[in-house]
Design a protein around this motif. Structure first.
Motif, short mmCIF file in Angstrom:
data_model
loop_
_atom_site.label_atom_id
_atom_site.label_comp_id
_atom_site.label_asym_id
_atom_site.label_seq_id
_atom_site.Cartn_x
_atom_site.Cartn_y
_atom_site.Cartn_z
N GLN A 441 -7.37 -3.16 -14.32
CA GLN A 441 -6.65 -2.10 -15.02
C GLN A 441 -5.31 -1.84 -14.34
OE1 GLN A 441 -7.76 -0.63 -17.90
NE2 GLN A 441 -9.37 -2.20 -17.76
N PRO A 442 -4.31 -1.39 -15.09
CA PRO A 442 -3.01 -1.06 -14.48
C PRO A 442 -3.17 0.08 -13.48
CG PRO A 442 -2.84 -1.17 -16.87
CD PRO A 442 -4.29 -1.18 -16.56
N VAL A 443 -2.25 0.13 -12.51
CA VAL A 443 -2.25 1.23 -11.56
C VAL A 443 -1.75 2.49 -12.26
CG1 VAL A 443 -1.93 -0.28 -9.57
CG2 VAL A 443 0.08 0.68 -10.72
N PRO A 444 -2.13 3.67 -11.80
CA PRO A 444 -1.70 4.92 -12.44
C PRO A 444 -0.18 5.13 -12.35
CG PRO A 444 -3.61 5.28 -11.02
CD PRO A 444 -3.12 3.90 -10.74
N GLU A 445 0.33 6.02 -13.17
CA GLU A 445 1.76 6.32 -13.20
C GLU A 445 2.24 6.93 -11.88
OE1 GLU A 445 4.21 5.86 -15.44
OE2 GLU A 445 2.82 4.59 -16.57
N SER A 446 1.33 7.57 -11.15
CA SER A 446 1.72 8.22 -9.90
C SER A 446 1.98 7.22 -8.77
CB SER A 446 0.62 9.20 -9.46
OG SER A 446 -0.63 8.52 -9.32
N TRP A 447 1.67 5.96 -8.99
CA TRP A 447 1.87 4.93 -7.97
C TRP A 447 3.31 4.41 -8.02
CZ3 TRP A 447 -2.39 1.39 -5.92
CH2 TRP A 447 -3.61 2.07 -5.84
N THR A 448 3.74 3.89 -6.90
CA THR A 448 5.04 3.22 -6.81
C THR A 448 4.82 1.71 -6.89
OG1 THR A 448 6.00 4.97 -5.42
CG2 THR A 448 7.05 2.79 -5.33
N VAL A 449 5.57 1.07 -7.78
CA VAL A 449 5.46 -0.37 -7.96
C VAL A 449 6.67 -1.04 -7.32
CG1 VAL A 449 5.35 -2.27 -9.63
CG2 VAL A 449 4.16 -0.11 -10.09
N VAL A 450 6.41 -1.99 -6.43
CA VAL A 450 7.48 -2.74 -5.78
C VAL A 450 7.87 -3.90 -6.67
CG1 VAL A 450 8.17 -4.03 -3.72
CG2 VAL A 450 6.61 -2.08 -3.51
N GLN A 451 9.12 -3.91 -7.16
CA GLN A 451 9.53 -4.97 -8.07
C GLN A 451 9.87 -6.27 -7.35
OE1 GLN A 451 9.27 -4.79 -11.27
NE2 GLN A 451 8.52 -2.70 -11.13
N GLU A 452 10.16 -6.17 -6.05
CA GLU A 452 10.45 -7.38 -5.27
C GLU A 452 9.20 -8.25 -5.19
OE1 GLU A 452 11.91 -10.24 -3.59
OE2 GLU A 452 13.34 -8.58 -3.46
N GLU A 453 9.32 -9.51 -5.57
CA GLU A 453 8.14 -10.38 -5.59
C GLU A 453 8.13 -11.41 -4.48
OE1 GLU A 453 7.20 -12.23 -9.23
OE2 GLU A 453 6.62 -10.39 -10.23
N ASP A 454 9.16 -11.48 -3.66
CA ASP A 454 9.22 -12.47 -2.59
C ASP A 454 9.06 -11.77 -1.25
OD1 ASP A 454 9.65 -14.54 -4.37
OD2 ASP A 454 11.82 -14.30 -4.33
N PHE A 455 7.95 -12.08 -0.59
CA PHE A 455 7.61 -11.41 0.67
C PHE A 455 7.48 -12.44 1.79
CE2 PHE A 455 5.81 -8.78 -2.70
CZ PHE A 455 6.22 -7.50 -2.33
N VAL A 456 7.79 -12.01 2.99
CA VAL A 456 7.43 -12.76 4.19
C VAL A 456 6.08 -12.29 4.70
CG1 VAL A 456 8.05 -13.23 6.60
CG2 VAL A 456 9.81 -13.25 4.83
N LEU A 457 5.85 -10.97 4.60
CA LEU A 457 4.55 -10.44 5.02
C LEU A 457 4.31 -9.10 4.36
CD1 LEU A 457 4.72 -7.89 7.33
CD2 LEU A 457 5.71 -9.76 8.66
N VAL A 458 3.04 -8.77 4.22
CA VAL A 458 2.59 -7.43 3.85
C VAL A 458 1.50 -7.05 4.84
CG1 VAL A 458 1.47 -5.99 2.11
CG2 VAL A 458 3.16 -7.70 1.40
N LEU A 459 1.64 -5.89 5.46
CA LEU A 459 0.67 -5.43 6.45
C LEU A 459 0.35 -3.97 6.19
CD1 LEU A 459 -0.95 -5.68 9.13
CD2 LEU A 459 1.15 -5.00 10.32
N ALA A 460 -0.92 -3.69 5.92
CA ALA A 460 -1.41 -2.32 5.81
C ALA A 460 -2.27 -2.06 7.05
CB ALA A 460 -2.22 -2.14 4.54
N ILE A 461 -1.88 -1.11 7.88
CA ILE A 461 -2.57 -0.87 9.15
C ILE A 461 -2.84 0.61 9.31
CG2 ILE A 461 -0.34 -0.83 10.37
CD1 ILE A 461 -1.80 -2.01 12.81
N TYR A 462 -3.96 0.96 9.95
CA TYR A 462 -4.34 2.36 10.09
C TYR A 462 -4.63 2.73 11.54
CZ TYR A 462 -7.10 -0.65 7.04
OH TYR A 462 -7.59 -1.75 6.37
N GLN A 463 -4.20 1.91 12.47
CA GLN A 463 -4.26 2.23 13.90
C GLN A 463 -2.86 2.03 14.48
OE1 GLN A 463 -6.96 3.59 14.97
NE2 GLN A 463 -8.28 3.01 13.26
N SER A 464 -2.68 2.44 15.72
CA SER A 464 -1.34 2.35 16.32
C SER A 464 -0.97 0.93 16.70
CB SER A 464 -1.26 3.25 17.56
OG SER A 464 -2.16 2.80 18.57
N HIS A 465 -1.97 0.11 17.08
CA HIS A 465 -1.69 -1.22 17.60
C HIS A 465 -2.28 -2.31 16.71
CE1 HIS A 465 -0.50 1.02 21.15
NE2 HIS A 465 -0.12 -0.09 21.75
N LEU A 466 -1.54 -3.39 16.58
CA LEU A 466 -2.03 -4.59 15.90
C LEU A 466 -2.62 -5.58 16.90
CD1 LEU A 466 -2.28 -6.04 13.16
CD2 LEU A 466 0.01 -6.99 13.57
#
Length: 562
Positions: A441-466
């Motif tokens: 399903q599509p994401v809700p309207e309240s979400w932000t959609v990143v139009q840039e499709e070319d990435f070097v990396l995506v990192l979602a982290i929830y601690q201080s250190h990797l």
């Protein structure tokens, strides 16, 4: 495989020490040396008794004390008794700048009368008072609410003997085992023998026997334990079992984070292990956020550290071949991957932690005018890589227990997304991901959609250190209720990317003013790779490649910290 356990020490129970104790005792090796010793609720003060002025006085903070024991000497003719206190204060390093926790042992001989039993009673009185007072004093962060592991706590310690450079068991026996004995912490050592061994044990264990589950390994073993707890019928109670981390792997991201949260000076290697062992002995427990991860096969996982795609995930998995060199494997992997830098196409969307102000009329949520051609909304545009009608969900894990193993696909029939049926016919509802739509399903309207499709990396982290030496989110805490989302877009040069990672060692990468680096605090996210081949990792473990989405669950678990 289970091995040696220490037994509970009833004298560890607190007696509610208040006030001040004072006594005079002799040196354990020289009866002619006498000391006055005073104990308050916060400190132990030792001063040598002599006629010369300027007597040396040493004050120990009881927040640095992990235990104290009383005992008789080995010589049966010796009427004296002894008590020894164990401290781990911060002291200046021998060979470098800065300070780190170092072991200090203070031992005294009690020989007040000619009755050995009376002397032992006095030694035991002092030892109990020191334990009592030190138990009430522990390094705490202002504004953080803690509970404590029950004393004497019963701890199950999982050790992966293959983690890191294959030295986890030796590190435990050489550094941690003695600390647990000094602190009178009873434990059972469980040595894992294969991938998901800890997960299987935790899933069926009688958790009423244990007050904490501790991991001596890298982050992969804790990933197993967390998911084993969440796969239980009684997951709501099980996930409240405190978990602890002792660094024995290569990355040791959570261990470095926990050390950082204690507001201690930076530490690595054995110093980091000593710090985490100290916190285990003190037994303070805080809350830990978990993140619910959904994969396209409808597999659901729970994560405590990160989701990575692109450069970071590639380095993590490809550097496995260098694990024999320890933490430096990530630097080697970074240099290799920089030499053949890849660009990945994909779509990214996220729910900001705070609502952004409404845009003026005539613009869309992404800031473009209505005439600007828009990308398709984020829904599952990739075909599911597994048969959706299959009753078995498959997930590809990277085996951190076996350094020479290949990437294998294993069968896992657990991890339903909404409910689990109990043996009695009722349902135990797992945490509801109220922020996430179905992946198709599509994401809700309240979400932000990143139009840039070319990435070097995506990192979602929830601690201080990797990793031990990668301070990725300087302002993070274990329970801030946030997913810290980083992504780097295409166009960044190799030197600029290297500078970012070098700056991350000191947490300075956000000050580099790199136009290709974006950082957002979010509550949920969705990533859809378009590039057909790549690697996605969850807590450093390789998972099924394809669309993935995640939501934070604040304070769901409990973490031994300081």
């Amino acid at each position: 495989m289970e091995t040696g356990a220490s037994e509970p020490d009833p004298s560890r129970q607190r007696n509610g020490f208040v006030g001040t104790l004072y006594g005079e005792f002799t040196d354990t090796l020289n009866d002619s040396l006498r000391y006055s010793v005073s104990l308050t609720a916060s400190s132990l003060t030792i001063q040598r008794i002599c006629s010369s002025p300027g007597r040396t006085k040493v004050v120990f903070n009881l927040a640095d004390c992990i235990g104290c024991r009383a005992y008789r000497g080995t010589d049966s003719a010796d009427i004296g008794a002894y008590f020894t206190a164990y401290f781990y204060p911060f002291k200046r390093r021998w060979m470098s700048a800065g300070v780190a926790r170092q072991r200090v042992e203070q031992c005294f001989r009690v020989a007040l009368v000619q009755d050995a039993s009376v002397n032992l009673q006095e030694a035991e009185r002092w030892a109990a008072a020191v334990r009592d007072a030190s138990g009430l004093q522990a390094p705490r962060r202002e504004g953080v609410t803690y509970t404590e592991v029950r004393r004497p706590g019963r701890v199950m310690i999982f050790v992966n003997p293959q983690s890191g450079r294959g030295q986890a068991l030796q590190l435990f026996t050489g550094h941690v085992q003695g600390m647990l004995t000094e602190a009178a912490v009873p434990y059972k050592l469980f040595i894992t023998e294969h991938q998901n061994h800890a997960r299987e044990v935790v899933r069926r264990a009688d958790l009423s026997r244990w007050d904490a589950l501790v991991i001596m390994s890298g982050d992969g073993l804790l990933f197993e334990v967390i998911n084993g707890l969440m796969e239980r019928e009684d997951w709501q109670r099980a996930i409240q079992t405190p978990v602890g981390i002792l660094p024995g792997g290569s990355g040791n991201a959570l261990a470095a984070s926990v050390h950082h949260y204690s507001q201690s000076p930076p530490a690595w290697n054995e110093e980091l292990l000593l710090s985490c062992g100290f916190m285990l002995c003190k037994g303070l427990v805080g809350t830990l956020d978990l993140v619910s991860i959904h994969l396209s096969s409808r597999q659901r996982l729970f994560s405590f550290l990160s989701v990575a795609w692109g450069f970071v995930a590639d380095v993590d998995i490809e550097s496995e071949k260098y694990r024999h060199v320890g933490a430096i494997r990530f630097l080697m992997g970074t240099l290799v991957r920089l030499a053949s830098l890849k660009i990945y196409q994909g779509r990214l969307a996220y729910l900001p932690a705070k609502e952004k102000p409404k845009l003026p009329k005539g613009t869309t949520k992404t800031g473009h005018s209505p005439s600007t051609p828009q990308r398709p909304s984020l829904c599952s545009s990739l075909p599911c890589q597994l048969n959706p009608d299959s009753s078995t969900n498959l997930i590809s894990h990277h085996n951190h227990n076996s350094p020479n193993s290949n990437h294998n696909t294993i069968t896992n029939t657990t991890g339903e997304i909404t409910t689990k049926r109990s043996e009695g016919g009722g349902k135990t509802v797992t945490p509801v991901d109220s922020l996430l739509p179905d992946l198709d399903q599509p994401v809700p309207e309240s979400w932000t959609v990143v139009q840039e499709e070319d990435f070097v990396l995506v990192l979602a982290i929830y601690q201080s250190h990797l990793a031990e030496d990668l301070w990725t989110v300087p302002g993070a805490s274990a329970d801030d209720g946030l997913i810290h989302l980083f992504y780097v877009t295409a166009g960044i040069s190799r030197p600029a990317l290297l500078r970012l990672f070098l700056a991350m060692e000191k947490g300075a990468h956000l000050s580099c003013d790199c136009p290709h680096l974006v950082y957002e605090k979010v509550k949920a996210l969705r990533l859809e790779p378009v590039t057909p081949h790549g690697v996605i990792t969850v807590d450093g473990e390789m998972v099924e490649y394809g669309p993935v989405q995640a939501q934070i669950h604040p304070g769901l678990a409990r973490l031994i910290c300081g």
